[in-house]
Enzyme design. Structure first.
Site, PDB file in Angstrom:
ATOM      1  N   GLU A  13       0.661  -1.111   0.001  1.00  0.00           N
ATOM      2  CA  GLU A  13       0.068   0.015   0.050  1.00  0.00           C
ATOM      3  C   GLU A  13       0.845   1.379   0.056  1.00  0.00           C
ATOM      4  O   GLU A  13       0.321   2.412  -0.152  1.00  0.00           O
ATOM      5  CB  GLU A  13      -1.091   0.209   1.393  1.00  0.00           C
ATOM      6  CG  GLU A  13      -2.054  -1.010   1.083  1.00  0.00           C
ATOM      7  CD  GLU A  13      -2.825  -1.081   2.375  1.00  0.00           C
ATOM      8  OE1 GLU A  13      -3.913  -1.711   2.195  1.00  0.00           O
ATOM      9  OE2 GLU A  13      -2.320  -0.805   3.513  1.00  0.00           O
ATOM     10  N   ASP A 200     -13.108  -5.749  -2.008  1.00  0.00           N
ATOM     11  CA  ASP A 200     -14.125  -6.960  -2.087  1.00  0.00           C
ATOM     12  C   ASP A 200     -15.437  -6.189  -1.314  1.00  0.00           C
ATOM     13  O   ASP A 200     -15.626  -4.989  -0.922  1.00  0.00           O
ATOM     14  CB  ASP A 200     -13.775  -7.719  -1.031  1.00  0.00           C
ATOM     15  CG  ASP A 200     -13.340  -7.327   0.288  1.00  0.00           C
ATOM     16  OD1 ASP A 200     -14.316  -7.283   1.191  1.00  0.00           O
ATOM     17  OD2 ASP A 200     -12.244  -6.952   0.816  1.00  0.00           O
TER      18      ASP A 200
END
Length: 232
Positions: A13, A200
């Site tokens: 990230e 998700d």
């Protein structure tokens, strides 16, 4: 905002941000490596906190105490809590709350931290305005939303658990660090923003979707964070 702390829970990230930094000095505290330097002309400290609220809170307080950051941006991924927020889309925090905080036995509402005067912790509106404007320009293929980020020390991969969090907290997305960073920023009186790209749907398909779409979601959040710095 002369110095900005940028936190990612996982190395992927923040690795792209670290690669582009200049004049870097690395300091280790609490087993975390803090990369202090310049990114697009701004003084920044970029760090991988590790996963979960304790790691995130410890990391955020070190950024304040040791490095004197004047704002914090947390970039990463999350599960969607709303049907209209799709994989790859961005959620910018209006506020953050801990969905797994439960002191209801003492009369507190779910999510309320006992003896604190705030139920949720409000993100900085200026940072959110800037992020929304920049996101529409640099990630035109996705949607950007502003709403509540719900945090807890759980990876949500059950539709029934997701529905409970939606009902109790009216969140836009669910993840594992943002509320700890927001609480730390609140206690220290500095602005913060949580940026979450959706990996998700936080339901029974979450484990499969996460593996498939993680990289795509991270690219969106990193692209936004990097371009925000150019305009701060």
């Amino acid at each position: 905002m002369n110095k900005i702390g940028i936190i990612g829970a996982m190395e992927q990230e923040i690795s792209l941000l670290k690669e582009k930094m200049e004049e870097v000095c690395i300091t280790t505290r609490a087993s975390m490596e803090f990369y202090e330097g310049r990114l697009h002309g701004k003084q920044v400290v970029v760090v991988r906190s590790g996963i979960g609220k304790v790691n995130a809170g410890v990391c955020a307080q070190i950024l304040v105490d040791v490095f004197g950051v004047e704002a914090m941006i947390n970039t990463g991924i999350a599960g969607s809590l709303k049907n209209e927020i799709n994989i790859g889309d961005i959620v910018l925090s209006t506020d953050v709350v801990q969905h797994d905080m439960d002191a209801s036995g003492f009369g507190y509402p779910l999510g309320q931290i006992p003896q604190m005067d705030a139920f949720s912790f409000e993100a900085d509106a200026h940072l959110a305005d800037l992020a929304e404007r920049v996101c529409k320009r640099v990630n035109p293929e996705i949607q950007v939303f502003r709403g509540r980020v719900a945090s807890g020390d759980q990876f949500i991969s059950s539709r029934s658990v997701k529905e409970e969090i939606k009902k109790n907290f009216q969140g836009f997305c669910v993840e594992m660090e943002g509320a700890a960073i927001g609480q730390t920023a609140y206690l220290n009186g500095i602005p913060f923003l949580i940026i979450r790209a959706i990996s998700d749907k936080a339901d029974d398909s979450a484990s499969v979707a996460y593996e498939t779409f993680e990289k795509q979601a991270i690219l969106h959040s990193v692209n936004l964070t990097e371009n925000m710095l150019k305009e701060l």
